[in-house]
Design a protein around this motif. Structure first.
Motif, short mmCIF file in Angstrom:
data_model
loop_
_atom_site.label_atom_id
_atom_site.label_comp_id
_atom_site.label_asym_id
_atom_site.label_seq_id
_atom_site.Cartn_x
_atom_site.Cartn_y
_atom_site.Cartn_z
N ILE A 25 34.09 -87.74 -1.34
CA ILE A 25 33.72 -86.34 -1.63
C ILE A 25 34.82 -85.60 -2.34
CG2 ILE A 25 33.25 -84.09 -0.43
CD1 ILE A 25 31.94 -85.67 1.67
N ASN A 26 34.77 -84.84 -3.36
CA ASN A 26 35.49 -84.01 -4.00
C ASN A 26 35.06 -82.75 -4.25
OD1 ASN A 26 37.42 -82.84 -5.47
ND2 ASN A 26 38.25 -84.51 -6.81
N LEU A 27 35.19 -81.67 -3.44
CA LEU A 27 34.52 -80.48 -3.86
C LEU A 27 34.97 -79.71 -5.23
CD1 LEU A 27 34.15 -78.87 -0.24
CD2 LEU A 27 32.61 -80.70 -1.54
N LYS A 28 36.18 -80.04 -5.70
CA LYS A 28 36.76 -79.57 -6.84
C LYS A 28 35.85 -79.71 -7.89
CE LYS A 28 41.40 -79.57 -5.13
NZ LYS A 28 42.88 -80.08 -5.57
N ASP A 29 35.16 -80.83 -8.02
CA ASP A 29 34.25 -81.17 -9.37
C ASP A 29 32.91 -80.67 -9.11
OD1 ASP A 29 36.53 -83.02 -10.00
OD2 ASP A 29 35.63 -84.53 -9.02
N ILE A 30 32.45 -80.01 -8.23
CA ILE A 30 31.15 -79.54 -8.06
C ILE A 30 30.88 -78.29 -8.82
CG2 ILE A 30 29.50 -78.34 -6.37
CD1 ILE A 30 30.79 -79.93 -4.23
N VAL A 31 31.74 -77.35 -8.91
CA VAL A 31 31.57 -76.22 -9.89
C VAL A 31 31.40 -76.20 -11.13
CG1 VAL A 31 32.23 -73.79 -10.39
CG2 VAL A 31 32.46 -74.79 -7.91
N GLY A 32 30.23 -76.03 -11.76
CA GLY A 32 30.25 -76.03 -13.35
C GLY A 32 30.02 -77.50 -13.85
N LYS A 33 29.69 -78.45 -12.93
CA LYS A 33 29.58 -79.68 -13.35
C LYS A 33 27.96 -80.26 -13.14
CE LYS A 33 31.16 -84.48 -12.87
NZ LYS A 33 32.34 -85.35 -12.34
N PRO A 34 27.14 -80.36 -14.05
CA PRO A 34 25.79 -80.80 -13.75
C PRO A 34 25.84 -82.17 -13.21
CG PRO A 34 26.08 -80.76 -16.12
CD PRO A 34 27.46 -80.19 -15.61
N ILE A 35 25.27 -82.64 -12.10
CA ILE A 35 25.15 -83.79 -11.94
C ILE A 35 23.87 -84.92 -12.21
CG2 ILE A 35 25.09 -85.14 -9.63
CD1 ILE A 35 27.64 -83.45 -10.11
N ILE A 36 23.00 -83.71 -12.61
CA ILE A 36 21.61 -84.52 -13.29
C ILE A 36 21.28 -83.81 -14.33
CG2 ILE A 36 20.72 -85.17 -10.78
CD1 ILE A 36 18.80 -82.61 -10.95
N GLU A 37 20.54 -84.48 -15.05
CA GLU A 37 19.66 -83.69 -16.39
C GLU A 37 19.20 -82.50 -16.12
OE1 GLU A 37 21.46 -86.25 -18.65
OE2 GLU A 37 20.40 -84.66 -19.34
N THR A 38 19.21 -81.42 -16.68
CA THR A 38 18.44 -80.08 -16.29
C THR A 38 16.97 -80.38 -16.35
OG1 THR A 38 18.65 -79.42 -18.64
CG2 THR A 38 20.41 -78.68 -17.23
N ASN A 39 16.34 -81.07 -17.39
CA ASN A 39 14.98 -81.25 -17.23
C ASN A 39 14.42 -82.04 -16.06
OD1 ASN A 39 15.86 -83.61 -17.75
ND2 ASN A 39 14.50 -84.08 -19.43
N GLN A 40 15.32 -82.39 -15.17
CA GLN A 40 14.76 -83.03 -13.77
C GLN A 40 14.82 -82.12 -12.72
OE1 GLN A 40 17.98 -86.00 -13.31
NE2 GLN A 40 16.57 -87.53 -13.78
N LYS A 41 15.57 -81.09 -12.74
CA LYS A 41 15.57 -80.21 -11.70
C LYS A 41 16.16 -78.64 -12.13
CE LYS A 41 15.39 -82.38 -7.26
NZ LYS A 41 16.11 -82.72 -5.84
N PRO A 42 15.41 -77.70 -11.69
CA PRO A 42 15.67 -76.37 -12.28
C PRO A 42 17.26 -76.09 -11.59
CG PRO A 42 14.02 -76.07 -10.75
CD PRO A 42 14.35 -77.66 -10.96
N LYS A 43 17.89 -75.42 -12.33
CA LYS A 43 19.25 -74.84 -11.61
C LYS A 43 18.99 -73.72 -10.46
CE LYS A 43 23.24 -72.18 -13.12
NZ LYS A 43 24.11 -71.28 -14.11
N ILE A 44 19.73 -73.82 -9.58
CA ILE A 44 19.33 -73.10 -8.62
C ILE A 44 19.73 -71.52 -8.68
CG2 ILE A 44 21.64 -73.55 -7.06
CD1 ILE A 44 20.01 -73.36 -4.57
#
Length: 264
Positions: A239-258
């Motif tokens: 777990i590294n919360l610093k990497d969460i912001v602004g970093k898409p984990i999946i392709e945008t066509n799989q799930k919409p941005k919250i």
């Protein structure tokens, strides 16, 4: 084993149901000497009325072992298990008015506990916040200690039998929190606050750890239901919360941005 709990106003109907000799027998009692529901309620009211602010001054608890375990357990084992269950919920059996009654009229032998919330030694009321969830986990932990079957173990086995690719069965609260974290980071975030909110909707509160200089030096994960708290590294070192912001984990066509509304 299943554990249930709720705060209620108590009363004759509930106690008449519990103290029914055709349903079972009394397991034990503390700080009560009444011979029938009416006398017991009068006794309890004398103590409970010392607190004028609380509305629901009674706890209705149920502890139900599996059918096979229930047949094997002796009365002394049932009593010990019941006392441990109450202790998990912050109830000291010696300092509360308690009546425990075993019901045997059904295949599932189960224990009804009628308990006053007021601690007669400290004058404080038992915290009933999330007490239903706490009871579920308390029963699971007791079953694990006594090598009995718990409802959550059955649930985990059913999930495992039908598990989807990439899903792991929680073996502990830490594993459960980490699985929720993995699910949460499938989305892209503009701020950590958005991630915190998503985790909270899944029953996990993320709290910054601040040092003496007022700087954030890490984060803790708190299971809202059980109040168990762990450092991020204790949950999982990945777990590294610093990497969460602004970093898409999946392709945008799989799930919409919250999306979050201001003020939510």
């Amino acid at each position: 084993m299943i554990g249930m709990a709720k705060a209620c106003s108590g009363g004759g109907s509930l106690l008449n149901y519990i103290m029914n000799d055709r349903k079972g027998y009394e397991l034990f009692r503390n700080n009560l000497c009444g011979l029938n529901p009416k006398e017991i309620i009068e006794e309890m009211n004398m103590i409970q009325d010392l607190n004028h602010r609380a509305k629901n001054k009674t706890l209705s608890l149920v502890l139900s072992p599996s059918i096979d375990d229930g047949h094997k357990l002796s009365n002394s084992e049932l009593k010990k298990m019941t006392v441990e269950f109450m202790e998990e919920l912050g109830i000291n059996a010696d300092n509360h008015q308690i009546l425990a009654f075993v019901h045997t009229e059904k295949r599932h032998k189960h224990i009804h506990i009628y308990c006053g919330r007021l601690n007669m030694e400290t004058g404080k009321m038992v915290n009933d916040h999330f007490i239903g969830k706490k009871a579920q986990w308390a029963a699971h932990r007791i079953a694990s200690r006594l090598n009995l079957l718990s409802a959550k173990q059955i649930m985990f086995c059913k999930i495992k039998a039908n598990q989807n690719e990439g899903f792991t069965i929680p073996k502990s609260t830490k594993d459960e929190i980490y699985n929720k974290h993995l699910k949460a980071i499938e989305r892209q975030y503009n701020s950590l606050e958005e991630y915190f909110l998503v985790m909270k909707t899944m029953g996990v509160e993320v709290q910054p750890s601040v040092n003496k200089q007022g700087l954030i030096q890490g984060y803790r994960f708190v299971n809202v239901a059980t109040k168990e708290s762990f450092k991020a590294s204790e949950v999982n070192r990945k777990i590294n919360l610093k990497d969460i912001v602004g970093k898409p984990i999946i392709e945008t066509n799989q799930k919409p941005k919250i999306k979050f509304r201001h003020g939510s």
